[in-house]
Design a protein around this motif. Structure first.
Motif, PDB file in Angstrom:
ATOM      1  N   ASN A 338       0.840  -1.193   0.000  1.00  0.00           N
ATOM      2  CA  ASN A 338       0.000   0.000   0.000  1.00  0.00           C
ATOM      3  C   ASN A 338       0.879   1.248   0.000  1.00  0.00           C
ATOM      4  O   ASN A 338       1.700   1.439   0.903  1.00  0.00           O
ATOM      5  CB  ASN A 338      -0.917  -0.006   1.226  1.00  0.00           C
ATOM      6  CG  ASN A 338      -1.823   1.216   1.281  1.00  0.00           C
ATOM      7  OD1 ASN A 338      -1.783   1.976   2.230  1.00  0.00           O
ATOM      8  ND2 ASN A 338      -2.634   1.401   0.263  1.00  0.00           N
ATOM      9  N   LEU A 339       0.737   2.082  -1.018  1.00  0.00           N
ATOM     10  CA  LEU A 339       1.448   3.356  -1.094  1.00  0.00           C
ATOM     11  C   LEU A 339       0.462   4.475  -0.798  1.00  0.00           C
ATOM     12  O   LEU A 339      -0.562   4.608  -1.479  1.00  0.00           O
ATOM     13  CB  LEU A 339       2.058   3.563  -2.483  1.00  0.00           C
ATOM     14  CG  LEU A 339       3.237   2.677  -2.877  1.00  0.00           C
ATOM     15  CD1 LEU A 339       3.752   3.087  -4.249  1.00  0.00           C
ATOM     16  CD2 LEU A 339       4.352   2.764  -1.856  1.00  0.00           C
ATOM     17  N   ARG A 340       0.767   5.267   0.219  1.00  0.00           N
ATOM     18  CA  ARG A 340      -0.088   6.397   0.584  1.00  0.00           C
ATOM     19  C   ARG A 340       0.662   7.689   0.285  1.00  0.00           C
ATOM     20  O   ARG A 340       1.658   7.997   0.931  1.00  0.00           O
ATOM     21  CB  ARG A 340      -0.463   6.328   2.063  1.00  0.00           C
ATOM     22  CG  ARG A 340      -1.272   5.084   2.418  1.00  0.00           C
ATOM     23  CD  ARG A 340      -1.516   4.995   3.904  1.00  0.00           C
ATOM     24  NE  ARG A 340      -2.267   3.789   4.253  1.00  0.00           N
ATOM     25  CZ  ARG A 340      -2.502   3.395   5.498  1.00  0.00           C
ATOM     26  NH1 ARG A 340      -2.034   4.108   6.517  1.00  0.00           N
ATOM     27  NH2 ARG A 340      -3.187   2.301   5.737  1.00  0.00           N
ATOM     28  N   VAL A 341       0.189   8.421  -0.691  1.00  0.00           N
ATOM     29  CA  VAL A 341       0.837   9.656  -1.120  1.00  0.00           C
ATOM     30  C   VAL A 341       0.020  10.822  -0.595  1.00  0.00           C
ATOM     31  O   VAL A 341      -1.154  10.970  -0.929  1.00  0.00           O
ATOM     32  CB  VAL A 341       0.948   9.728  -2.656  1.00  0.00           C
ATOM     33  CG1 VAL A 341       1.724  10.970  -3.073  1.00  0.00           C
ATOM     34  CG2 VAL A 341       1.620   8.471  -3.192  1.00  0.00           C
ATOM     35  N   SER A 342       0.631  11.657   0.245  1.00  0.00           N
ATOM     36  CA  SER A 342      -0.094  12.782   0.837  1.00  0.00           C
ATOM     37  C   SER A 342       0.067  14.025  -0.022  1.00  0.00           C
ATOM     38  O   SER A 342       0.934  14.108  -0.894  1.00  0.00           O
ATOM     39  CB  SER A 342       0.421  13.051   2.253  1.00  0.00           C
ATOM     40  OG  SER A 342       1.798  13.340   2.228  1.00  0.00           O
TER      41      SER A 342
END
Length: 377
Positions: A338-342
């Motif tokens: 899971n990649l979470r890009v803010s």
């Protein structure tokens, strides 16, 4: 057809699936007398009875003190909020009476309290709860030993959350009152200061902690964090490291995850890989951290990235190197990445997946964008 033909175990499973749907639970509570207590349990067990010294609500205390109140045996959570150095005496007797009536509390949350100033009556009531979950934030204790004594008063504690702003009036290294908590398995800590880390080291020596979250880890405490992880090498299964306050990125965080053979999920919250002068060195250090994993049970990896607000930021990410690490032999047991890009969304999810072709081909990748980035402490 009578509903009584269903075994109780089947009814319990049925209600457990309905637990998030409060409207459905409300409807089920009207079906029959047999279902009413089960529906009430699921409806009320997540409700928190909040007592605040800043905004005292007499309606709650009146409700809980009423002889007609039928929800007392279902409430499991109490949230007590103060205002640091003040604790209005006019609410003590009413609050104490209401809290005393809650006989099955399993979760206690304390916020913005100076524990030495809390009336002894409330302290005694709190210590009688058979807690499985304790959450502290903005709480001031007399000393670390006072904090450890409070935690040790709940022998069946399973979950401990030490939030922001936990301090003491008399700094000390004495933790002689800390007892073994043999059921403690989940710990979350907001601040990795030396006092709290020393407490956690003592807990790790005697408790089977398998889920650990360290938020806002600080570079000066790297040695203590490494020592802590070594002590938990045989039990740790789920690890979350918040690296937002490490300006030098994972290069400065030289922990070795190779001894954690039971590790199943790993989460990194925003390591500052894009904000370093030498992002290539940062990614190399991060890859070294990932490749130190020896667990064959690793199923989930979550990485929170700082905002990718420009093409330059996007090009700083070593996508090919990351793709090689994720699909290498070391992480072959992964089932989800899971990649979470803010921040803003300068590119598409499709573009990121295209930059990780081997990972995408295994249907492992899940990319999500969050609106804002949480600043470092």
């Amino acid at each position: 057809m009578s509903i009584m033909i269903f075994p109780p175990e089947i009814i319990d499973i049925f209600f457990s699936h309905l637990h998030p749907d409060r409207h459905a639970l409300g409807d089920c509570s009207l079906v029959c007398k047999t279902w009413l207590p089960i529906a009430r349990f699921h409806l009320l067990s997540d409700i928190s009875a909040r007592f605040s010294t800043a905004e005292h609500d007499s309606r709650l205390t009146e409700l809980l003190s009423s002889p007609l109140c039928s929800m007392l045996s279902f409430l499991r959570r109490v949230h007590l909020q103060g205002s640091y150095f003040s604790f209005p005496l006019h609410v003590v007797s009413e609050t104490s009476s209401a809290i005393r009536s809650l006989c099955r509390i399993r979760t206690l949350e304390l916020e913005d309290l100076t524990w030495p100033l809390v009336p002894s009556e409330l302290k005694c009531i709190a210590s009688t709860f058979d807690l499985t979950s304790l959450s502290l934030s903005g709480t001031i204790f007399q000393s670390p030993n006072n904090l450890s004594a409070f935690i040790s008063s709940f022998p069946h504690l399973c979950t401990l959350s030490l939030g922001q702003g936990i301090r003491w009036l008399e700094p000390s290294c004495d933790l002689s009152t800390l007892k073994d908590l043999k059921y403690l398995h989940t710990v979350s800590m907001h601040d990795t200061s030396q006092g709290l880390m020393t407490l956690l080291l003592r807990l790790a020596a005697s408790s089977p902690i398998h889920t650990l979250e360290l938020r806002f880890t600080s570079t000066p405490q790297n040695c203590l964090i490494d020592e802590l992880l070594c002590k938990m090498s045989m039990s740790l299964k789920h690890l979350t490291l918040d690296l937002r306050s490490l300006w030098r990125g994972p290069v400065a965080f030289n922990c070795d995850l190779g001894s954690h053979l039971e590790l199943r999920s790993l989460t990194f919250r925003e390591p500052r890989l894009l904000w370093m002068d030498d992002s290539e060195e940062a990614w190399t250090g991060f890859f070294a951290l990932l490749t130190s994993i020896k667990s064959r049970n690793m199923e989930s990896l979550t990485l929170g990235l700082q905002p990718i607000n420009s093409k330059e930021d996007y090009e700083k990410v070593d996508w090919l190197g990351f793709d090689d690490v994720l699909t290498g032999d070391i992480l072959q047991s992964l089932r989800r990445v899971n990649l979470r890009v803010s921040g803003s969304q300068p590119t598409t999810i499709g573009a990121i997946k295209a930059s990780l072709p081997k990972t995408s081909s295994r249907n492992l990748l899940d990319v999500e964008f969050t609106e804002t980035s949480i600043p470092a402490a």
